[in-house]
Design a protein around this motif. Sequence first.
Motif, PDB file in Angstrom:
ATOM      1  N   GLN A   1    -135.905  87.167 -62.010  1.00  0.00           N
ATOM      2  CA  GLN A   1    -135.872  86.349 -63.673  1.00  0.00           C
ATOM      3  C   GLN A   1    -136.208  84.934 -63.163  1.00  0.00           C
ATOM      4  OE1 GLN A   1    -132.593  87.234 -66.268  1.00  0.00           O
ATOM      5  NE2 GLN A   1    -131.942  88.877 -64.698  1.00  0.00           N
ATOM      6  N   THR A   2    -135.526  84.162 -62.327  1.00  0.00           N
ATOM      7  CA  THR A   2    -136.020  82.808 -62.156  1.00  0.00           C
ATOM      8  C   THR A   2    -137.433  82.579 -61.817  1.00  0.00           C
ATOM      9  OG1 THR A   2    -133.749  82.632 -61.518  1.00  0.00           O
ATOM     10  CG2 THR A   2    -135.309  80.520 -60.652  1.00  0.00           C
TER      11      THR A   2
ATOM     12  N   ARG B   1    -143.138  81.028 -63.343  1.00  0.00           N
ATOM     13  CA  ARG B   1    -144.519  81.376 -63.261  1.00  0.00           C
ATOM     14  C   ARG B   1    -144.974  81.614 -64.794  1.00  0.00           C
ATOM     15  NH1 ARG B   1    -143.987  86.023 -61.069  1.00  0.00           N
ATOM     16  NH2 ARG B   1    -144.536  85.167 -58.995  1.00  0.00           N
ATOM     17  N   ARG B   2    -144.422  82.255 -65.806  1.00  0.00           N
ATOM     18  CA  ARG B   2    -144.674  82.193 -66.855  1.00  0.00           C
ATOM     19  C   ARG B   2    -144.858  80.951 -67.839  1.00  0.00           C
ATOM     20  NH1 ARG B   2    -141.072  85.247 -68.150  1.00  0.00           N
ATOM     21  NH2 ARG B   2    -139.476  83.965 -69.231  1.00  0.00           N
TER      22      ARG B   2
ATOM     23  N   TYR C   1    -134.242  76.448 -52.440  1.00  0.00           N
ATOM     24  CA  TYR C   1    -135.632  76.519 -52.557  1.00  0.00           C
ATOM     25  C   TYR C   1    -135.955  75.733 -53.998  1.00  0.00           C
ATOM     26  CZ  TYR C   1    -134.986  80.025 -48.859  1.00  0.00           C
ATOM     27  OH  TYR C   1    -134.627  80.676 -47.896  1.00  0.00           O
ATOM     28  N   VAL C   2    -137.281  75.252 -54.117  1.00  0.00           N
ATOM     29  CA  VAL C   2    -137.670  74.769 -55.284  1.00  0.00           C
ATOM     30  C   VAL C   2    -138.938  75.445 -55.425  1.00  0.00           C
ATOM     31  CG1 VAL C   2    -138.582  72.851 -56.500  1.00  0.00           C
ATOM     32  CG2 VAL C   2    -136.994  72.530 -54.948  1.00  0.00           C
TER      33      VAL C   2
ATOM     34  N   ARG D   1    -144.380  79.680 -57.566  1.00  0.00           N
ATOM     35  CA  ARG D   1    -144.583  79.506 -55.976  1.00  0.00           C
ATOM     36  C   ARG D   1    -143.437  78.578 -55.261  1.00  0.00           C
ATOM     37  NH1 ARG D   1    -148.258  76.763 -54.763  1.00  0.00           N
ATOM     38  NH2 ARG D   1    -148.627  75.689 -56.799  1.00  0.00           N
ATOM     39  N   LEU D   2    -143.171  78.907 -54.289  1.00  0.00           N
ATOM     40  CA  LEU D   2    -142.394  78.367 -53.353  1.00  0.00           C
ATOM     41  C   LEU D   2    -143.010  76.956 -52.984  1.00  0.00           C
ATOM     42  CD1 LEU D   2    -139.445  78.225 -51.996  1.00  0.00           C
ATOM     43  CD2 LEU D   2    -140.713  79.488 -50.040  1.00  0.00           C
ATOM     44  N   ILE D   3    -142.359  75.921 -53.304  1.00  0.00           N
ATOM     45  CA  ILE D   3    -143.118  74.527 -52.619  1.00  0.00           C
ATOM     46  C   ILE D   3    -142.037  73.711 -51.838  1.00  0.00           C
ATOM     47  CG2 ILE D   3    -144.489  74.436 -54.866  1.00  0.00           C
ATOM     48  CD1 ILE D   3    -142.649  72.150 -55.983  1.00  0.00           C
ATOM     49  N   LYS D   4    -140.923  73.954 -51.882  1.00  0.00           N
ATOM     50  CA  LYS D   4    -139.925  73.096 -50.875  1.00  0.00           C
ATOM     51  C   LYS D   4    -138.803  73.729 -50.501  1.00  0.00           C
ATOM     52  CE  LYS D   4    -141.837  69.001 -51.345  1.00  0.00           C
ATOM     53  NZ  LYS D   4    -142.057  68.092 -49.964  1.00  0.00           N
ATOM     54  N   THR D   5    -138.324  73.679 -49.207  1.00  0.00           N
ATOM     55  CA  THR D   5    -137.284  74.409 -48.638  1.00  0.00           C
ATOM     56  C   THR D   5    -136.146  73.372 -47.975  1.00  0.00           C
ATOM     57  OG1 THR D   5    -138.492  76.637 -48.485  1.00  0.00           O
ATOM     58  CG2 THR D   5    -136.389  76.117 -47.094  1.00  0.00           C
ATOM     59  N   TYR D   6    -134.964  73.414 -48.256  1.00  0.00           N
ATOM     60  CA  TYR D   6    -134.080  72.488 -47.807  1.00  0.00           C
ATOM     61  C   TYR D   6    -132.953  72.982 -47.105  1.00  0.00           C
ATOM     62  CZ  TYR D   6    -136.476  69.565 -51.174  1.00  0.00           C
ATOM     63  OH  TYR D   6    -137.392  68.870 -52.065  1.00  0.00           O
TER      64      TYR D   6
END
Length: 242
Positions: free
Chosen positions: A88-89, A94-95, A111-112, A117-122
């Motif tokens: 859902q997130t 995306r929508r 994650y961001v 689309r996944l753009i950041k991971t911490y």
Amino acid sequence: RDQLRAELKEWRESLDGILRLHGAEGRWKNAELGLQITNRLIDSGKFDAAHEVMRAVQDSLNSIRGIVDDYVKDESRNIATWRSWVSQTIEASRRNGTKAIIVDKSKHRCYVVSSGRLIKTYAADLGHNPSRQKLFSGDGATPEGMYKVTEVRRRGSKYYKALMLNFPNESDRRRFMANKEAGVISKYARIGGLIEIHGHGGQKRDWTDGCVALTDKDMDDLFNHVSKGMPVTIVRRSDRWP
């Protein structure tokens, strides 16, 4: 004795592969200590006493099995819900062409996503009791649910910078009252609050009272992407990502 030593090692490897289970960790330490005592008793020729301690060690290891089995069953009951929250997130991101945060507790990752689309991971530190859903104030569990950022604190936080979340939300309140009525938690328990994503993380351990902690450097980077009202979804585990 050799069999117990091998079993103790196997359980250590198993526990290292999942979120920290306080009950299981305590029993593992008891078993480890018992095995050390067993070795000393055998070296002293006190075989009957050693046998009694070995029985206690085996009981501790059997208890670990029960705790881990309960954990696995709880994951099985909830994995579909966690997958749905993540889906859902991502779909809403995306929508709407917006950004969102997803925290996977089992991976210790924040994650961001942007436009789905996944753009950041911490890397992320969690509450000191990370392997369960949050039940009440003071239990040290990081809550699992779909939240929103209510305030972006660039200064004034005890832990460098912070994103305040709307915990407890309505789902949290319903679950809390149901658990009280069922006797799962004390009638005097409080639901708690002040759940944040904040700095001072990177300690390579789960230490917060229930918040998600990133390094100060990662908080600086995360703040390039955040805004009030931003969705924040926290799951114990999910295998569905963009």
